[in-house]
Design an enzyme around this catalytic site. Structure first.
Site, PDB file in Angstrom:
ATOM      1  N   THR A 102       2.382  14.000  10.437  1.00 47.47           N
ATOM      2  CA  THR A 102       2.284  14.010  11.911  1.00 47.47           C
ATOM      3  C   THR A 102       0.821  13.790  12.305  1.00 47.47           C
ATOM      4  OG1 THR A 102       2.338  16.411  11.658  1.00 47.47           O
ATOM      5  CG2 THR A 102       4.293  15.410  12.533  1.00 47.47           C
ATOM      6  N   ASP A 114      -2.410   9.753  -1.690  1.00 46.02           N
ATOM      7  CA  ASP A 114      -3.678   9.719  -0.959  1.00 46.02           C
ATOM      8  C   ASP A 114      -4.653   8.741  -1.609  1.00 46.02           C
ATOM      9  OD1 ASP A 114      -5.486  10.405   0.972  1.00 46.02           O
ATOM     10  OD2 ASP A 114      -6.067  12.303   0.052  1.00 46.02           O
ATOM     11  N   ASN A 150      -1.393  12.024  10.692  1.00 42.68           N
ATOM     12  CA  ASN A 150      -1.753  10.604  10.485  1.00 42.68           C
ATOM     13  C   ASN A 150      -1.410   9.746  11.694  1.00 42.68           C
ATOM     14  OD1 ASN A 150      -0.652  10.559   7.001  1.00 42.68           O
ATOM     15  ND2 ASN A 150      -2.666  11.022   7.833  1.00 42.68           N
TER      16      ASN A 150
HETATM   17  C1  FPP Z   1      -3.177   8.161   2.399  1.00 41.00           C
HETATM   18  O1  FPP Z   1      -4.230   7.305   2.211  1.00 41.00           O
HETATM   19  C2  FPP Z   1      -2.026   7.418   2.779  1.00 41.00           C
HETATM   20  C3  FPP Z   1      -1.488   7.403   4.028  1.00 41.00           C
HETATM   21  C4  FPP Z   1      -1.985   8.162   5.164  1.00 41.00           C
HETATM   22  C5  FPP Z   1      -0.356   6.586   4.317  1.00 41.00           C
HETATM   23  C6  FPP Z   1       0.395   6.335   3.080  1.00 41.00           C
HETATM   24  C7  FPP Z   1       1.238   5.210   3.242  1.00 41.00           C
HETATM   25  C8  FPP Z   1       1.782   4.591   2.201  1.00 41.00           C
HETATM   26  C9  FPP Z   1       1.574   4.863   0.794  1.00 41.00           C
HETATM   27  C10 FPP Z   1       2.710   3.581   2.457  1.00 41.00           C
HETATM   28  C11 FPP Z   1       4.087   4.166   2.386  1.00 41.00           C
HETATM   29  C12 FPP Z   1       4.364   4.642   3.685  1.00 41.00           C
HETATM   30  C13 FPP Z   1       5.569   4.832   4.155  1.00 41.00           C
HETATM   31  C14 FPP Z   1       5.634   5.275   5.543  1.00 41.00           C
HETATM   32  C15 FPP Z   1       6.807   4.603   3.409  1.00 41.00           C
HETATM   33  P1  FPP Z   1      -5.424   7.376   3.216  1.00 41.00           P
HETATM   34  O2  FPP Z   1      -5.284   6.304   4.220  1.00 41.00           O
HETATM   35  O3  FPP Z   1      -5.527   8.751   3.782  1.00 41.00           O
HETATM   36  O4  FPP Z   1      -6.599   7.052   2.268  1.00 41.00           O
HETATM   37  P2  FPP Z   1      -8.071   7.614   2.345  1.00 41.00           P
HETATM   38  O5  FPP Z   1      -7.971   9.117   2.188  1.00 41.00           O
HETATM   39  O6  FPP Z   1      -8.725   6.964   1.180  1.00 41.00           O
HETATM   40  O7  FPP Z   1      -8.635   7.184   3.663  1.00 41.00           O
END
Ligand code: FPP
Length: 229
Positions: free
Chosen positions: A62, A16, A64
Site C-alpha cells: 500500500t 526488493d 508503494n
Molecule cells: C521493490 O523494489 C519492488 C517493488 C516495489 C515492486 C516490485 C514489483 C515487481 C517485482 C514486479 C511484480 C509486481 C507485481 C505487481 C506482480 P524497489 O523498487 O523498492 O527497489 P529499490 O529498493 O532498489 O528502490
C-alpha cells in the site's frame, strides 16, 4: 507444515532491489521492475517444480502506491502485459493464482487483467499449487479488515479461525527478502509468527533459481521447535 523432504510448503518472497539493480546497470527504475516481474514468474515456477505448494509474492505494498505516477503506471502496464506468459507458465504447472490486497485501489484495466488470469487458472484450484500475488497489500490492513469482519459476524474467534479470515490463510515456513534489508515491511505479520526469515543482499533481478535453492538448503538446516524444547 514442511513436506517430508524438508521443502517448505509455503514460501513468502519480498522482491526488493529492482530500482537499485536498474540504477547499477544504467537503466530506468521501470526496467528493474520489468526484470523483477519476469524473475517472479521464473522463481515461482522453479519453486513449484522443487515441491513448494504456495508462493506468496509481495508485488506492491500500500505504501508503494504513493510512488511517482510514472513508476506505478509502468508496474500496472507490466501486470497487464505479462498476462499471457503468466497464464502459459502456470497452466503448464497446474497452478492457480490469487491476488490479495486492496484491489479496489487499482485501475480497472489492471483488475480486469488479474481477474482474467484468476479465471484462466482457477481450474487448477485444489491441485496443490497456488501463487498468491500481493498487490496494493498491507498486512495491518488485512488484519484490521478481518477483525471488522469478525465483529460483524458477532462470534468470538480463536487463533485458527482468525487465520482463516485473512486473505492469505497459509503460514509461510520460510520468508525470503532480497535487496539487503532485514525487515518484513508490513508483509504477512500474523501469518509469519513462526516463519524462518532469510535475507539476501542480492537485488531481486539478480536473485536466481540457485539462490532460491540456497535459501531452501538454509531452511532445511533450521530446527523448528515452535517454542518447544
Ligand atoms: C521493490 O523494489 C519492488 C517493488 C516495489 C515492486 C516490485 C514489483 C515487481 C517485482 C514486479 C511484480 C509486481 C507485481 C505487481 C506482480 P524497489 O523498487 O523498492 O527497489 P529499490 O529498493 O532498489 O528502490
Amino acid at each position: 507444515m514442511s513436506n517430508n523432504n524438508g521443502i517448505p510448503a509455503t514460501v513468502g518472497l519480498i522482491m526488493d532491489g529492482n530500482g537499485r539493480w536498474a540504477k547499477n546497470n544504467g537503466l530506468k527504475r521501470g526496467e528493474g521492475h520489468t526484470k523483477g516481474i519476469e524473475n517472479m514468474i521464473k522463481i515461482t515456477a522453479h519453486a513449484f517444480e522443487v515441491g513448494v505448494k504456495n508462493m506468496v509474492c509481495y508485488g506492491l505494498s500500500t505504501e508503494n502506491l504513493s510512488r511517482p505516477e510514472e513508476e506505478i503506471n509502468h508496474i500496472y502496464d507490466l501486470v497487464i502485459k505479462v498476462f499471457d506468459i503468466f497464464v502459459t507458465v502456470f497452466s503448464r504447472l497446474k497452478a492457480c493464482v490469487k491476488y490479495i490486497g486492496d484491489l479496489d485501489r487499482l485501475p480497472e484495466a489492471v483488475r480486469e487483467s488479474m481477474k482474467r488470469s484468476e479465471n484462466a487458472l482457477n481450474k487448477f484450484e485444489g491441485r496443490g499449487r497456488t501463487i498468491y500475488v500481493a498487490i496494493a497489500y498491507g498486512s495491518r490492513k488485512e488484519i484490521v479488515s478481518a477483525v471488522n469482519r469478525a465483529i460483524a459476524l458477532g462470534k468470538p474467534v480463536d487463533e485458527d479461525s482468525f487465520l482463516n479470515m485473512l486473505e492469505m490463510p497459509e503460514e509461510p515456513e520460510l520468508i525470503i527478502r532480497t535487496g539487503g534489508e532485514s525487515r518484513l515491511s508490513n508483509f504477512l505479520l500474523y501469518q509469519s509468527s513462526y516463519s524462518e526469515l532469510y535475507f539476501s543482499d542480492k537485488y531481486f533481478p539478480d536473485f536466481d533459481n540457485s539462490d532460491f535453492d540456497e535459501a531452501l538448503a538454509w531452511y532445511a538446516k533450521r530446527s523448528r521447535r515452535h517454542g518447544q524444547i
